[in-house]
Design an enzyme around this catalytic site. Structure first.
Site, PDB file in Angstrom:
ATOM      1  N   SER A 187      18.860  29.941 100.730  1.00  0.00           N
ATOM      2  CA  SER A 187      19.654  30.587 101.771  1.00  0.00           C
ATOM      3  C   SER A 187      20.340  29.520 102.611  1.00  0.00           C
ATOM      4  O   SER A 187      20.152  28.324 102.400  1.00  0.00           O
ATOM      5  CB  SER A 187      18.763  31.444 102.651  1.00  0.00           C
ATOM      6  OG  SER A 187      17.949  30.586 103.435  1.00  0.00           O
ATOM      7  N   LYS A 188      21.108  29.989 103.564  1.00  0.00           N
ATOM      8  CA  LYS A 188      21.867  29.086 104.439  1.00  0.00           C
ATOM      9  C   LYS A 188      20.978  28.057 105.114  1.00  0.00           C
ATOM     10  O   LYS A 188      21.370  26.928 105.333  1.00  0.00           O
ATOM     11  CB  LYS A 188      22.580  29.892 105.514  1.00  0.00           C
ATOM     12  CG  LYS A 188      23.879  30.436 105.029  1.00  0.00           C
ATOM     13  CD  LYS A 188      24.824  30.665 106.167  1.00  0.00           C
ATOM     14  CE  LYS A 188      26.172  31.002 105.567  1.00  0.00           C
ATOM     15  NZ  LYS A 188      27.107  31.545 106.476  1.00  0.00           N
ATOM     16  N   ARG A 189      19.788  28.501 105.429  1.00  0.00           N
ATOM     17  CA  ARG A 189      18.918  27.581 106.176  1.00  0.00           C
ATOM     18  C   ARG A 189      18.509  26.374 105.328  1.00  0.00           C
ATOM     19  O   ARG A 189      18.085  25.348 105.847  1.00  0.00           O
ATOM     20  CB  ARG A 189      17.755  28.423 106.710  1.00  0.00           C
ATOM     21  CG  ARG A 189      16.364  28.095 106.426  1.00  0.00           C
ATOM     22  CD  ARG A 189      15.488  29.258 106.908  1.00  0.00           C
ATOM     23  NE  ARG A 189      15.140  30.105 105.757  1.00  0.00           N
ATOM     24  CZ  ARG A 189      14.148  29.840 104.954  1.00  0.00           C
ATOM     25  NH1 ARG A 189      13.402  28.794 105.157  1.00  0.00           N
ATOM     26  NH2 ARG A 189      13.886  30.630 103.920  1.00  0.00           N
ATOM     27  N   HIS A 190      18.669  26.469 104.018  1.00  0.00           N
ATOM     28  CA  HIS A 190      18.402  25.315 103.151  1.00  0.00           C
ATOM     29  C   HIS A 190      19.645  24.450 102.974  1.00  0.00           C
ATOM     30  O   HIS A 190      19.655  23.502 102.206  1.00  0.00           O
ATOM     31  CB  HIS A 190      17.951  25.769 101.757  1.00  0.00           C
ATOM     32  CG  HIS A 190      16.698  26.579 101.775  1.00  0.00           C
ATOM     33  ND1 HIS A 190      16.657  27.890 101.351  1.00  0.00           N
ATOM     34  CD2 HIS A 190      15.447  26.283 102.171  1.00  0.00           C
ATOM     35  CE1 HIS A 190      15.417  28.357 101.473  1.00  0.00           C
ATOM     36  NE2 HIS A 190      14.670  27.399 101.974  1.00  0.00           N
ATOM     37  N   GLY A 191      20.690  24.787 103.633  1.00  0.00           N
ATOM     38  CA  GLY A 191      21.931  24.012 103.487  1.00  0.00           C
ATOM     39  C   GLY A 191      22.864  24.589 102.435  1.00  0.00           C
ATOM     40  O   GLY A 191      23.853  23.968 102.076  1.00  0.00           O
TER      41      GLY A 191
END
Ligand code: GLU
Length: 481
Positions: free
Chosen positions: A249-253
């Protein structure tokens, strides 16, 4: 063009429901690599049949991203929204031949059915109420003005086996496949129908797509069978997980791919990195150019297990690619970032020949081109902004003053404003002032760059030039007096 069945023809078939992210582009990349390896054809097909979920500008960004990464498509883009008549024609054929039927159920009915199924912990799916309508019932429903959807008549029992080039045989019970919709009441086909009609008529030889589509494949095979068409071969690519093994997801970049471009990742590093999300040359080689990848690419070496997206690895890899650039090229490729991100007070256009002198000094340190402006802004600033306390560091004020005074007078008489003569003139002063080189040069570094970490001091001073350096050293001295 040679469209014989032995030719590899693959497609990237994004839905323009958002900007392409790492997963989408990895799919595009594997198709492209496979096509290039086999001298085949790479097709771009825009699956824009879901009008409600269409995102303005997504097609442009998809095309931009492919172009940025050098994935040229040989055919397309082909837009499904421009082929509606064909889908209608084949849906009608399925109805005529008894493989599909019109369903007049209202959305309210379907909704309450779904809620009821969930409440009773049953798998959601259409209850097939319209499957056996008589001709009269159909006529009456049509006459009442209801626009039906078309549903596929899935077999009620038996099994459908998907033969996947990566996963082997995967067996699905037909009882788990409901009578899925082929044509919606807005006249648009669903993904399933449009996808297989296009794959068939575009002579797609291999369907390579993300694992999440594997569960759609038995439906597709049943459709191929209903039409009497030969299905393509299937290869479902492994999932991509974040380093914590949860869905990426976005939180992983994992942001939209164009954001990587904007941050200054190199397309060639991106290709290398994305290739390793599910494919490997030999389990150990990390750095591979696209030619090498294309030469060796094969579905056999695509892994079954999920790939892990590691942002640190991408940064590291990008740094490797940056260091491998010829210095001139590094400067040229940094230029747009420098233009974009240097403080607005600095005059544009940026002097490229000056940038070419500066860039090699930070090439070792930059992990992205986007970092370059902040690494070099002091080369351009008219006036440095820094805290005077930095000049002194742990020294006595008088020591810092001595460093600056002695250096100024040694540099003033220097003929040649070059790294070596400068260093030979200044280094002996450390003893005069009674300081070690570290703290001594620290004062000069802050004076000429405004910061405590910078590229090598004398090289920096050479590039900055005599005038700027002398001005900055004098200014530093005045700050302390
Ligand atoms: N439109 C689908 C997607 O967005 C394509 C899936 C497929 O390749 O069949 O991923």
């Amino acid at each position: 063009m040679d469209n014989t069945s032995s030719q590899v023809r693959v497609r990237f078939a994004p839905s323009p429901t958002g900007y392409p992210h790492v997963g989408n582009i990895r799919t595009a990349l594997f198709n492209w690599l496979f096509a290039r390896h086999a001298n085949g054809v790479f097709i771009l097909r825009i699956e824009d049949t879901d009008q409600a979920r269409k995102v303005e500008g997504a097609v442009e960004i998809i095309m931009d991203s492919l172009k940025w990464l050098g994935m040229v498509c040989d055919e397309g883009p082909i837009f499904q929204s421009q082929r509606l008549e064909m889908y209608r024609k084949y849906a009608d054929q399925l109805v005529r031949e008894g493989n599909a039927y019109c369903c007049f159920c209202s959305s309210e009915r379907l909704e309450s059915m779904r809620k009821d199924q969930i409440a009773r912990k049953l798998p959601p799916g259409y209850d097939r109420r319209c499957r056996e309508l008589t001709d009269e019932q159909i006529k009456a429903a049509k006459a009442s003005g209801i626009v039906p959807v078309v549903r596929f008549k899935s077999p009620l029992n038996g099994q459908t086996t998907v033969t996947d080039l990566i996963r082997g045989e995967v067996v699905f019970d037909n009882s788990t496949l409901d009578d899925f919709v082929l044509m919606k009441s807005d006249g648009f086909p669903t993904y399933h129908l449009a996808n297989i009609i296009d794959d068939h008529f575009m002579n797609i030889s291999h369907v390579m797509r993300a694992e999440e589509w594997l569960s759609s494949t038995p439906r597709h095979l049943l459709l191929y069978r209903a039409f009497g068409w030969q299905p393509p071969q299937f290869a479902h690519l492994p999932m991509i997980l974040g380093p914590d093994k949860s869905k990426l997801s976005k939180r992983h970049g994992a942001t939209a791919i164009n954001e990587y471009r904007d941050k200054g990742y190199l397309p060639e590093a991106m290709i290398n990195f994305l290739t390793l999300l599910g494919w490997s040359l030999d389990d150990k080689t990390e750095i591979m150019g696209s030619e090498q990848i294309i030469k060796n690419f094969s579905i056999e070496r695509v892994s079954k297990t999920a790939a892990v997206f590691n942002m640190d690895k991408l940064e590291w890899m990008n740094g490797v690619y940056i260091r491998n650039l010829a210095p001139e090229e590094f400067a040229a490729r940094s230029l747009p970032f420098v233009e974009r991100d240097l403080p607005t007070a600095i005059q544009r256009p940026i002097d490229i020949s000056y940038l070419k002198q500066i860039a090699p000094l930070v090439q070792e340190r930059a992990k992205t081109l986007g970092e370059v402006p902040q690494l070099i802004d002091f080369f351009f600033a008219d006036k440095l902004v820094y805290d005077t306390a930095l000049l002194q560091g742990k020294l006595e004020k008088s020591q810092a003053i001595a460093v600056l005074r002695n250096s100024l007078s040694a540099l003033e008489s220097l003929q040649d404003w070059k790294t070596e003569p400068m260093e030979s003139a200044v280094r002996p002063l450390t003893e005069e002032v009674g300081l070690k080189a570290g703290p001594f040069f620290g004062v000069l570094r802050v004076a000429v760059t405004g910061r405590t970490a910078s590229p090598p001091l004398f090289q920096t001073m050479e590039v900055l030039g005599r005038e700027r350096c002398m001005g900055r050293l004098n200014e530093a001295l005045n700050r302390l007096l």
